[in-house]
Each structure stands twice: as C-alpha cells, then as structure tokens.
Design a protein around this motif. Structure first.
Motif, mmCIF file in Angstrom:
data_model
loop_
_atom_site.group_PDB
_atom_site.id
_atom_site.type_symbol
_atom_site.label_atom_id
_atom_site.label_comp_id
_atom_site.label_asym_id
_atom_site.label_seq_id
_atom_site.Cartn_x
_atom_site.Cartn_y
_atom_site.Cartn_z
ATOM 1 N N ILE A 153 0.861 -1.161 -0.006
ATOM 2 C CA ILE A 153 0.045 -0.025 -0.006
ATOM 3 C C ILE A 153 0.815 1.333 -0.097
ATOM 4 O O ILE A 153 1.890 1.379 1.191
ATOM 5 N N HIS A 154 0.689 1.948 -1.011
ATOM 6 C CA HIS A 154 1.484 3.448 -1.047
ATOM 7 C C HIS A 154 0.747 4.488 -0.513
ATOM 8 O O HIS A 154 -0.523 4.804 -0.939
ATOM 9 N N PHE A 155 0.984 4.871 0.751
ATOM 10 C CA PHE A 155 0.327 5.615 1.674
ATOM 11 C C PHE A 155 1.062 6.776 2.458
ATOM 12 O O PHE A 155 1.961 6.331 3.128
ATOM 13 N N ASN A 156 0.600 7.825 2.755
ATOM 14 C CA ASN A 156 1.355 8.725 3.406
ATOM 15 C C ASN A 156 3.103 8.956 3.200
ATOM 16 O O ASN A 156 3.635 8.902 4.230
ATOM 17 N N GLY A 157 3.227 8.644 1.906
ATOM 18 C CA GLY A 157 4.574 8.859 1.656
ATOM 19 C C GLY A 157 5.282 7.898 1.764
ATOM 20 O O GLY A 157 6.734 8.111 1.678
ATOM 21 N N GLU A 158 4.933 6.613 1.903
ATOM 22 C CA GLU A 158 5.867 5.334 2.286
ATOM 23 C C GLU A 158 5.165 4.021 1.621
ATOM 24 O O GLU A 158 3.859 4.288 1.465
ATOM 25 N N THR A 159 5.831 3.168 1.401
ATOM 26 C CA THR A 159 5.412 1.817 0.972
ATOM 27 C C THR A 159 4.873 0.989 2.175
ATOM 28 O O THR A 159 5.821 1.028 3.142
ATOM 29 N N ILE A 160 3.700 0.605 2.442
ATOM 30 C CA ILE A 160 3.484 -0.307 3.499
ATOM 31 C C ILE A 160 3.388 -1.684 3.060
ATOM 32 O O ILE A 160 2.662 -1.796 2.249
ATOM 33 N N GLU A 161 4.245 -2.565 3.434
ATOM 34 C CA GLU A 161 4.193 -4.176 3.067
ATOM 35 C C GLU A 161 3.443 -4.894 4.100
ATOM 36 O O GLU A 161 3.751 -4.568 5.122
ATOM 37 N N VAL A 162 2.447 -5.523 3.554
ATOM 38 C CA VAL A 162 1.520 -6.401 4.381
ATOM 39 C C VAL A 162 2.206 -7.889 3.909
ATOM 40 O O VAL A 162 1.794 -8.424 2.636
ATOM 41 N N ILE A 163 2.585 -8.363 4.927
ATOM 42 C CA ILE A 163 3.123 -9.976 4.552
ATOM 43 C C ILE A 163 2.659 -10.953 5.549
ATOM 44 O O ILE A 163 2.562 -10.926 6.443
ATOM 45 N N HIS A 164 2.231 -12.117 4.733
ATOM 46 C CA HIS A 164 1.434 -12.978 5.370
ATOM 47 C C HIS A 164 2.750 -13.934 5.963
ATOM 48 O O HIS A 164 3.677 -14.323 5.539
ATOM 49 N N LEU A 165 2.186 -14.692 7.222
ATOM 50 C CA LEU A 165 3.003 -15.553 7.849
ATOM 51 C C LEU A 165 2.303 -16.783 7.992
ATOM 52 O O LEU A 165 1.435 -16.886 8.797
ATOM 53 N N PRO A 166 2.753 -17.626 7.167
ATOM 54 C CA PRO A 166 1.782 -19.053 7.411
ATOM 55 C C PRO A 166 2.004 -19.905 8.654
ATOM 56 O O PRO A 166 3.165 -19.954 9.192
ATOM 57 N N HIS A 167 0.770 -20.434 8.868
ATOM 58 C CA HIS A 167 1.050 -21.250 10.338
ATOM 59 C C HIS A 167 1.740 -20.900 11.336
ATOM 60 O O HIS A 167 2.823 -21.636 11.501
ATOM 61 N N GLY A 168 1.576 -19.741 11.816
ATOM 62 C CA GLY A 168 2.217 -19.271 13.150
ATOM 63 C C GLY A 168 1.257 -19.148 14.372
ATOM 64 O O GLY A 168 1.120 -20.244 15.213
ATOM 65 N N HIS A 169 0.761 -18.088 14.460
ATOM 66 C CA HIS A 169 -0.188 -17.900 15.488
ATOM 67 C C HIS A 169 -1.496 -18.318 15.128
ATOM 68 O O HIS A 169 -2.155 -18.936 16.024
ATOM 69 N N THR A 170 -1.987 -18.077 13.840
ATOM 70 C CA THR A 170 -3.217 -18.936 13.395
ATOM 71 C C THR A 170 -2.520 -18.982 11.949
ATOM 72 O O THR A 170 -1.277 -19.196 11.498
ATOM 73 N N ASP A 171 -3.469 -19.315 11.139
ATOM 74 C CA ASP A 171 -3.087 -19.645 9.504
ATOM 75 C C ASP A 171 -3.412 -18.352 8.633
ATOM 76 O O ASP A 171 -3.187 -18.269 7.464
ATOM 77 N N GLY A 172 -3.779 -17.213 9.389
ATOM 78 C CA GLY A 172 -3.844 -16.127 8.609
ATOM 79 C C GLY A 172 -3.310 -14.648 8.855
ATOM 80 O O GLY A 172 -3.949 -13.530 8.774
ATOM 81 N N ASP A 173 -2.220 -14.973 9.549
ATOM 82 C CA ASP A 173 -1.479 -13.765 10.263
ATOM 83 C C ASP A 173 -0.629 -13.115 9.145
ATOM 84 O O ASP A 173 -0.478 -13.319 8.230
ATOM 85 N N SER A 174 -0.400 -11.757 9.507
ATOM 86 C CA SER A 174 0.342 -10.992 8.471
ATOM 87 C C SER A 174 1.061 -9.996 9.538
ATOM 88 O O SER A 174 0.532 -9.561 10.638
ATOM 89 N N VAL A 175 2.229 -9.639 9.188
ATOM 90 C CA VAL A 175 2.904 -8.457 9.814
ATOM 91 C C VAL A 175 2.809 -7.122 8.848
ATOM 92 O O VAL A 175 2.629 -7.366 7.605
ATOM 93 N N ILE A 176 2.837 -6.074 9.418
ATOM 94 C CA ILE A 176 2.637 -4.821 8.716
ATOM 95 C C ILE A 176 3.933 -4.036 8.801
ATOM 96 O O ILE A 176 4.301 -3.678 9.824
ATOM 97 N N TYR A 177 4.616 -3.851 7.665
ATOM 98 C CA TYR A 177 5.902 -3.191 7.585
ATOM 99 C C TYR A 177 5.826 -1.803 7.109
ATOM 100 O O TYR A 177 5.730 -1.603 5.973
ATOM 101 N N PHE A 178 5.957 -0.660 7.753
ATOM 102 C CA PHE A 178 6.163 0.485 7.431
ATOM 103 C C PHE A 178 7.441 0.894 6.970
ATOM 104 O O PHE A 178 8.217 1.537 7.847
#
Length: 299
Positions: A153-178
C-alpha cells in the motif's frame, strides 16, 4: 482426550473472557486509549484487554492496523482525531481474533478492510477456540480486499508492506512493515515479555511461529521500532529476546519428550528460570508447555 481438549483444560479463563459473548458483558466505560508516537507518521494506540492498534496518519488520511472491540469504536475515533483529523481509509487486520477485529463491525462500513484470505474465511463463519464457539461477524465486518502472500500500500509518503506469515499464531497472520518509518506491527506474532498464545485450532504451529519471527528479524533493520500485538512498544533487541525464548522453550519441551516424559512430568520440571517472568500474562508457564507439548505430539 483429543489434543484441543487438552489445551482447553489448561488455558486460563482470562483468554476466554475476551471472547465476543463475554465482551458484551464487559464494562468498556472505564477503558481509555493511550496514544504513543512511534516514528514518522506512525502511532500506537493501547488500551487494556485488546490488541495494540497501529496508526499511520498523514496527508493521504489514516490507516489503522487492527481495531479492538466494537464498543470501543467511538473512543478509537476520538483518539484518532487527536492524532490527525483526516479520513480513515483502510483497516488492516493482522489476524482474525476478536480482540483485533471486533471493531470491523463499526469501521467496515466507513473504511476498506484488508486481510489475508483466511481472515475473511474465519470471520465469515463460526469458529471454535479453546472449546468455546465464536460466532461469525456480520458481512459488513468482513475484509473486502484479501491476498495470498503479500501486498503493498503506497500511503502517506511510504510503502506499507503487508506480509503473510503461514501457520504461526493462526493460519491467517500478517505483519505490517512501514518501510519509510522503519516500524513493524507484529500482530500476535509478538507478545512483548510474555509467553504467546498459539491458536492450534486456527492453524497455528509453535515451530512455525518461531520460524516466522526469525523471518521478520532477518527482514527488519537494527533501528526498527516494533509494535507488538500485546505489550509495550519494543525494539529489535526485544523481538530477538522473544525469539530466543521461543527457541529455548520449544527445545526444552522437545528434549523432555524425547526422554519419554509425560506432560505432567514436563510441567513439574518447568522451563529455564530466566523465563519465569514471562508467565505473568494470560498464558502461564504450564499453559505454554501444554501448547508446545500438544503441537509437537500431533506432528
């Protein structure tokens, strides 16, 4: 006894007390949000009982990462206005659990909700966690945009990366990196200073959890600011210590199991004393040992 019945018997009532049906009985009137500036356009909203909310607020408007409980929506809106009067454009869900997504019922009609495919699948159907039924959220609360591996997502002057992490806390987790602000929101892949809850019934996996945290550590810079799913704002060193705890405790339980010890014997032996304080959250040492034992036994 089936594996999830074993866990349900061991996990404390504190977790269940945050479930939607219990949430309706809670008194939210005394809960207030505390806003912390993290870096650049990024802020963190913290309130008792729910997941930490990440905020980017700037010329393009506002994005929030997770949205806690629906009854707190007006307090969240008020906290956002204190940061920036702009319009809320997107809500990013790090995973499906109610203490991070129940607010979708309020914010979904006014902003676009984005999450991994499995988050929409679980929010749109009844689930079961720790032996308790969790009802599906109404359609207006479901993610509108879903993804498989990642999106940007390109927003507020930076790229926001939304990255899926498989089978960790649940099967649908993501981390959000600004990426521009050097801030990462870990969702529930990081309980700062506490043993984590790994939801095996929702596709979680203790070894996958540790591998996912290691993956993030390799990705982020040394001066990164880390927003945990629960707990105070952290540094990369804090996340590294959390990862060390995961590796050590999993290895300890695995060693005991290889020696033929029962679950009760392993709980009696306990973990390394240096992790004693980590059991003061809603997952105590016995709960965490049970989760590891159950998952390793199943695999």
């Amino acid at each position: 006894m089936r594996k999830y019945q074993i866990i349900a018997a061991a996990i404390t009532v504190c977790l269940l007390a945050t479930a939607p049906t219990w949430a309706q009985e809670r008194d939210f009137s005394q809960i207030e949000f505390e806003a912390t500036h993290v870096a650049g356009n990024i802020h963190m909203l913290v309130a008792q009982g729910g997941g930490n909310i990440g905020v980017t607020a700037g010329e393009d408007g506002i994005i929030i990462v997770d949205d806690q409980f629906a009854p707190l929506a007006d307090k969240i809106r008020a906290a956002l206005r204190e940061i920036n009067p702009g319009q809320l454009k997107f809500v990013l869900n790090t995973h499906w659990h109610w203490d991070h997504t129940d607010g979708n019922k309020e914010f979904g009609p006014e902003a676009t909700v984005i999450a991994h495919h499995n988050v929409r699948r679980r929010l749109s159907s009844d689930q079961r966690v720790m032996g308790r039924n969790v009802e599906a959220l109404p359609p207006e609360a479901w993610p509108v945009i879903t993804f498989d591996e990642s999106l940007a997502i390109h927003f507020n002057g930076e790229t926001i990366e939304v990255i899926h992490l498989p089978h960790g806390h649940t099967d649908g987790d993501s981390v959000i990196y600004f990426t521009g602000s050097r801030v990462v929101h870990m969702g529930d892949h990081f309980f700062n200073g506490y043993f984590p809850f790994v939801d095996l019934e929702s596709g979680g996996d203790v070894r996958g959890y540790a591998e996912n945290v290691d993956r993030v550590l390799e990705m982020i810079p040394e001066d990164v600011k880390v927003i945990p799913g629960h707990g105070p704002l952290a540094s990369k060193a804090d996340l590294q210590r959390f990862h060390a705890m995961l590796l050590d405790t999993i290895a300890t339980v695995q060693l005991h199991m290889s020696e033929g010890k029962t679950l009760e014997e392993i709980k009696e032996a306990g973990l390394d004393p240096r992790w004693e304080s980590w059991g003061q959250g809603f997952i105590n040492e016995a709960n965490w040992i049970t989760t590891i034992y159950t998952d390793l036994s199943d695999h």
